[in-house]
Each structure stands twice: as structure tokens, then as C-alpha cells.
Design an enzyme around this catalytic site. Structure first.
Site, mmCIF file in Angstrom:
data_model
loop_
_atom_site.group_PDB
_atom_site.id
_atom_site.type_symbol
_atom_site.label_atom_id
_atom_site.label_comp_id
_atom_site.label_asym_id
_atom_site.label_seq_id
_atom_site.Cartn_x
_atom_site.Cartn_y
_atom_site.Cartn_z
ATOM 1 N N ASP A 184 0.865 -1.186 0.000
ATOM 2 C CA ASP A 184 0.000 0.000 0.000
ATOM 3 C C ASP A 184 0.895 1.226 0.000
ATOM 4 O O ASP A 184 2.045 1.142 -0.410
ATOM 5 C CB ASP A 184 -0.962 -0.021 1.186
ATOM 6 C CG ASP A 184 -2.302 0.617 0.853
ATOM 7 O OD1 ASP A 184 -2.322 1.844 0.626
ATOM 8 O OD2 ASP A 184 -3.324 -0.091 0.810
ATOM 9 N N HIS A 227 1.917 1.890 -3.150
ATOM 10 C CA HIS A 227 0.926 2.729 -3.831
ATOM 11 C C HIS A 227 1.382 4.174 -3.922
ATOM 12 O O HIS A 227 0.602 5.044 -4.286
ATOM 13 C CB HIS A 227 -0.422 2.658 -3.115
ATOM 14 C CG HIS A 227 -1.109 1.337 -3.263
ATOM 15 N ND1 HIS A 227 -2.380 1.110 -2.798
ATOM 16 C CD2 HIS A 227 -0.700 0.168 -3.824
ATOM 17 C CE1 HIS A 227 -2.730 -0.146 -3.052
ATOM 18 N NE2 HIS A 227 -1.717 -0.740 -3.670
#
Length: 378
Positions: free
Chosen positions: A199, A222
Site C-alpha cells: 500500500d 501505492h
């Protein structure tokens, strides 16, 4: 008197002879560790010693002054609530003049959660809260069930030389394993660290100000993300004075990113954000502004974002994107809510055949690389 927490797992090196030396009891070592932190000038976990923390550990309230079990059912019931996005945490760390270092490893035992296919109630590994002057350096974090680090309601916090590994044995993405999330905090520095996760590498949550991110190596993440902001109706979110420099991004879904909700939600502003010196390799979306985050096109047009975005610089962004489009800067339609967006020395290529494309919607970009962008209105 300063308190120093040293060397949390078996890889740790012994430190100063003076202080409290902890040994494994064969049972739950959490109470002994908590007591030592409150009473000792220096807490030492000698090399070769592993402490088992089988109950929730509250180490807040330290003045001047690892390790978790794989029993996920316990943590679902006993981790400390954070009153933000339904988050909980395994470990609360707080106080003034607190240092965590020593070369040890904090292991959140996330594989037990994956093996049991449990997706709810996952706790953050380490939360710094209500603190002034915390330094965490030269440690490793592995197997966090959720975010690795959460900094909330704090100031003057430094992370230096942290290695984060959040992966699964089956190779699937370890979701929601952010490296860092800052919230209602200021003067936070995150530097000289390596992150492999599933993430955000770093996410600046609401009311983060004067945050510096420097010399990070992010794999599988991310991105370095501002937001998301404006999610909750009636709530004001502010992000100001963010500096992210010398960032390596490899096989990530995003690179430098700003995300704000539209629709009938909250409001706020993003101001004075600089992304500089990013080297991106095989990143899906190297440069992003998304002011219609998690909002349909129709709803975004009917209810444009109330989070203004201003004084943003993308400087020296280079490398490769996996899509034809390597930069997408999208603001809400109908209003001038994005102002002074600068793009300088952008050198991105696509791994696809043909030329890379750069797009911007509902905003004007300036700077030495503005000519790369095709801008439209919607």
C-alpha cells in the site's frame, strides 16, 4: 533523563551495561517490558533474547525518558482503538524525548492473519501518539497486519534507517500495509529507509503539516500520497508544507500522488507540496492529481471537490511508466480549485510502444515541462 528502548528481537545487539536487562520468561513479557520502560533510564534486551508480547502494550506517558504473538483473535479484541478509520494498534508509544533504536526487529506476525484468511480487525504495528521529540532509528519492521507506522497528534518525530518488509508467503499483495501514515501531526521526518509493502509508502492523512520525506526506496507500494482528503461530510482536512525528495519507486501502482474526494463530502486544502527527485521504474501511474478520488464522473461534476489544491511542484520526476499515460493531473470540473501547479524537468517514458502521454484536466500547468501536457476541460 532520556529513556531509550533498545534492540527488540533476537537480532539486536546488547547496549549500555547500565539500566534494566530483560530476559525471556517463557510466558508473556509485556508487563515486564512496560514496567521497565516506566522505571529504567535504559532498557536492554540482550542479543539472542526474544521477548514475547502476548497482551496489548501501552507505553504512553513516558517522560524524558518485540515481539507480538500470532494470536490474531486476541488482537482483534484487545488492540487499542484509534478513533480514525476504525483503526486499532498493537503498540502505543508516546512521551517526550523517547528513542527507539538498536538494530532489532519488530515482528507483527501477519502471516497468521493471512493463513486464517482474516481481513477484519487488523491492528497497526506501532503508533506514536501525543508525543514531542520521538526518534525511531535503525530498526526493522516485518509482518505488520495493517499499517506499519501511524503518527498522530505529535510533533518533532524522526524515523531514520527503517527497513520495512510487509509481504505474504503466497506472493499475494499484503494490502493496507502502509509504511507510514501521519495524522494531526507536524514536523515529522522520515528518511533513509527501505520499504517493501502493498500500500502507500507514505501517506499524509488530514492535518499533517511540515512533513519531510527524504531518501526512501519504495517497492510494490501505492506511492507517496497526499490524502485522501475530504472523505467525511462536514470535516475540514488540511495538508500543508510537505517535502518529498530523492525517492526511488519500483514496481509501484503510483508514484507522486495527491487524492481528494468530491461529492457531498468534506472540505479543506492542500498547499505547498513539493515532489522532487523521484526515480520511478515500472510504475503504473508515476504522477497523479485526482480531485475526484473514489467519486463517479457525474457526481464529481455535480458536486466538485471542496478540497483546494495549490502551490504544488513536481520537479525532476524521471523513469518509466507501465501505461501509455505517465502523468494524469485531474481536478474537479467547473471551479478553479487547482492553482499554481508546476511541472519541471519531467523525464518519463512508457514501457509500451509509442510515446508517453501527459494529460491534465480542469487546470493549468506551468514550468519547464508544461509543454509535455495536453490539457482539457470537462
Amino acid at each position: 533523563m532520556k529513556t531509550a528502548i533498545f534492540a527488540l528481537l533476537a537480532t539486536a545487539a546488547a547496549v549500555e551495561a547500565a539500566g534494566c536487562n530483560l530476559a525471556a520468561s517463557g510466558g508473556d513479557d509485556g508487563p515486564a517490558l512496560a514496567a521497565a520502560l516506566k522505571s529504567c533510564a535504559t532498557v536492554t534486551v540482550p542479543a539472542g533474547v526474544t521477548l514475547a508480547i502476548n497482551t496489548a502494550l501501552d507505553t504512553t506517558g513516558l517522560a524524558n525518558v518485540h515481539l507480538f504473538s500470532s494470536d490474531y483473535k486476541y488482537w482483534q479484541k484487545n488492540a487499542f482503538p484509534q478513533n480514525y478509520q476504525d483503526m486499532t494498534t498493537m503498540w502505543l508509544l508516546g512521551g517526550k524525548g523517547v528513542t527507539v533504536d538498536g538494530g532489532g526487529t519488530i515482528d507483527g506476525q501477519a502471516q497468521a492473519w493471512y493463513d486464517a484468511n482474516v481481513s477484519t480487525g487488523k491492528p497497526i504495528l506501532l503508533t506514536v501518539t501525543q508525543s514531542d521529540g520521538v526518534t525511531i532509528k535503525n530498526i526493522k519492521q516485518v509482518g505488520s497486519p495493517m499499517w506499519n507506522n501511524f503518527v498522530r497528534d505529535s510533533k518533532n518525530v524522526i524515523y531514520d534507517g527503517i527497513t520495512i518488509t510487509s509481504t505474504r508467503k503466497d506472493g499475494a499483495q499484503a494490502q493496507n500495509t502502509d509504511g507510514w501514515d501521519t495524522y494531526r501531526s507536524s514536523f515529522v521526518t522520515i528518511q533513509n529507509s527501505k520499504i517493501r509493502n502493498g500500500d502507500d509508502c507514505v501517506s499524509f492523512k488530514p492535518n499533517s503539516t511540515y512533513i519531510t520525506v527524504y531518501n526512501l526506496d519504495c517497492t510494490g507500494s501505492h506511492g507517496i500520497s497526499v490524502g485522501s482528503l475530504g472523505q467525511y461530510p462536514g470535516v475540514q482536512d488540511l495538508i500543508t508544507n510537505i517535502w518529498a525528495e530523492k525517492i526511488n519507486m519500483t514496481t509501484c501502482s503510483n508514484g507522486a500522488r495527491i487524492k481528494a474526494w468530491a461529492g457531498k463530502v468534506g472540505y479543506g486544502k492542500v498547499d505547498n507540496v513539493t515532489f522532487t527527485g523521484f526515480t520511478e521504474t515500472n510504475v503504473d501511474h508515476p504522477m497523479i492529481i485526482d480531485q475526484c478520488y473514489s467519486t463517479s464522473a457525474a457526481d464529481c461534476k455535480a458536486n466538485p471537490s471542496k478540497v483546494t489544491i495549490s502551490n504544488v511542484k513536481f520537479n525532476g520526476i524521471s523513469g518509466t511508466g507501465t501505461k501509455q499515460e505517465v502523468a494524469s493531473l485531474v481536478c474537479s470540473p467547473g471551479q478553479s480549485t487547482c492553482t499554481n501547479i508546476q511541472v519541471n524537468n519531467i523525464q518519463l517514458k512508457t514501457t509500451k510502444s509509442g510515446s508517453a502521454t501527459y494529460t491534465c484536466t480542469n487546470l493549468k500547468v506551468t514550468g519547464s515541462s508544461a509543454n509535455l501536457f495536453t490539457c482539457t476541460s470537462s
